[in-house]
Design a protein around this motif. Structure first.
Motif, PDB file in Angstrom:
ATOM      1  N   ILE A  75      27.250 -32.890  18.607  1.00 60.28           N
ATOM      2  CA  ILE A  75      25.826 -32.561  18.719  1.00 60.28           C
ATOM      3  C   ILE A  75      25.381 -32.615  20.182  1.00 60.28           C
ATOM      4  N   LYS A  76      25.891 -33.627  20.918  1.00 58.23           N
ATOM      5  CA  LYS A  76      25.553 -33.728  22.351  1.00 58.23           C
ATOM      6  C   LYS A  76      25.986 -32.457  23.080  1.00 58.23           C
ATOM      7  N   LYS A  77      27.238 -32.049  22.834  1.00 61.36           N
ATOM      8  CA  LYS A  77      27.779 -30.870  23.501  1.00 61.36           C
ATOM      9  C   LYS A  77      26.981 -29.624  23.139  1.00 61.36           C
ATOM     10  N   LYS A  78      26.689 -29.513  21.825  1.00 62.69           N
ATOM     11  CA  LYS A  78      25.967 -28.339  21.346  1.00 62.69           C
ATOM     12  C   LYS A  78      24.605 -28.257  22.033  1.00 62.69           C
ATOM     13  N   ASP A  79      23.901 -29.396  22.114  1.00 63.42           N
ATOM     14  CA  ASP A  79      22.579 -29.400  22.754  1.00 63.42           C
ATOM     15  C   ASP A  79      22.693 -28.999  24.226  1.00 63.42           C
TER      16      ASP A  79
END
Length: 209
Positions: free
Chosen positions: A195-199
Motif C-alpha cells: 500500500i505504501k508503494k502504491k500510494d
C-alpha cells in the motif's frame, strides 16, 4: 509436505466428485469468494478451472500473452514467493509458506483467506503510474493509467517483496510476514509495504499529469 500429507491431498482429490466442492488445501472453499472490483474480475482467477486443491498445477502459463491471467491467483502468489536465486524452483517450499500464511490469516481475521487475498490484490496494485517520455535528450514523466493485468502483477509482486524484506533478519517467519502483509493490504492499512508503494507511485503519477 511429507508423503502422508500428499497422500491425504491425493485422497481428497480422488474423493472430490462426491462432494463436488473444491477446497484449497482441503480446507478453504472458493464458493463465497468474490472480487469487488469489476475491472479485475477477469484477471483474478479463483472460479471454475482455477479452483484447485493445491496451488501447484504444472500449467504453462507463460506460453502465450495474457494466459497467466487464467492461472489460479493463489498459485501466482506461490510462484512469486520463489524469488531471489536461492529459492528458485523450490515450489514445495513456497506452497508450504502460503499454506501456513493462510492458516495465520484465518486465525487473525476469521475470514476465508482466499477472500482476504483477493481483496489484498485488489487494493495492492497502483491505478496510475508514470512512464518516461523522452524526445531530443529531454526526459519527462507522463502519467498513464495502469492496465488491470499489470495491477494484479504489481500487487502480487509488492506483497511478496514486502513480506520478504520484513522477514529478512527477523525473528518472524516468512509465513507470518506474508500473512501480515496480505491482511494489512486487504484493509488498505498503511503498515503494508504494497500500500505504501502504491500510494507513492500514484502520488508521483499525479504530480506528472
Amino acid at each position: 509436505p511429507t508423503q502422508s500429507t500428499w497422500g491425504a491431498f491425493n485422497m481428497a482429490a480422488t474423493e472430490a466428485p462426491a462432494t463436488s466442492e473444491v477446497k484449497l488445501f482441503g480446507k478453504w472453499t472458493y464458493d463465497d469468494v468474490s472480487c469487488a472490483d469489476l475491472s479485475l474480475v477477469d484477471y483474478i482467477a479463483f472460479k471454475n478451472k482455477a479452483a484447485v486443491y493445491l496451488p501447484h498445477t504444472g500449467g504453462r502459463w507463460q506460453a502465450k500473452r495474457f494466459r497467466k491471467a487464467l492461472c489460479p491467483i493463489v498459485e501466482r502468489l506461490v510462484n512469486s514467493m520463489m524469488r531471489h536465486g536461492r529459492n528458485n524452483g523450490k515450489k514445495q517450499m513456497a506452497v508450504r509458506i502460503v499454506q501456513h500464511a493462510f492458516e495465520i490469516i484465518h486465525l487473525m481475521t476469521d475470514k476465508n483467506p482466499i477472500q482476504v487475498l483477493v481483496d489484498a490484490v485488489k487494493n495492492g496494485g497502483p491505478r496510475e503510474d508514470s512512464t518516461r517520455i523522452g524526445s531530443a535528450g529531454v526526459v519527462r514523466r507522463q502519467a498513464v493509467d495502469v492496465s488491470p493485468l499489470r495491477r494484479v502483477n504489481q500487487a502480487i509482486y509488492l506483497m511478496c517483496t514486502g513480506a520478504r524484506t520484513s522477514a529478512f533478519r527477523n525473528v518472524k517467519t516468512i509465513a507470518e510476514c506474508l500473512a501480515d502483509e496480505i491482511i494489512n493490504c486487504s484493509k488498505e492499512s498503511s503498515n503494508s509495504f504494497a500500500i505504501k508503494k502504491k500510494d507513492e507511485i500514484e502520488r508521483v503519477a499525479k504530480a506528472n499529469r
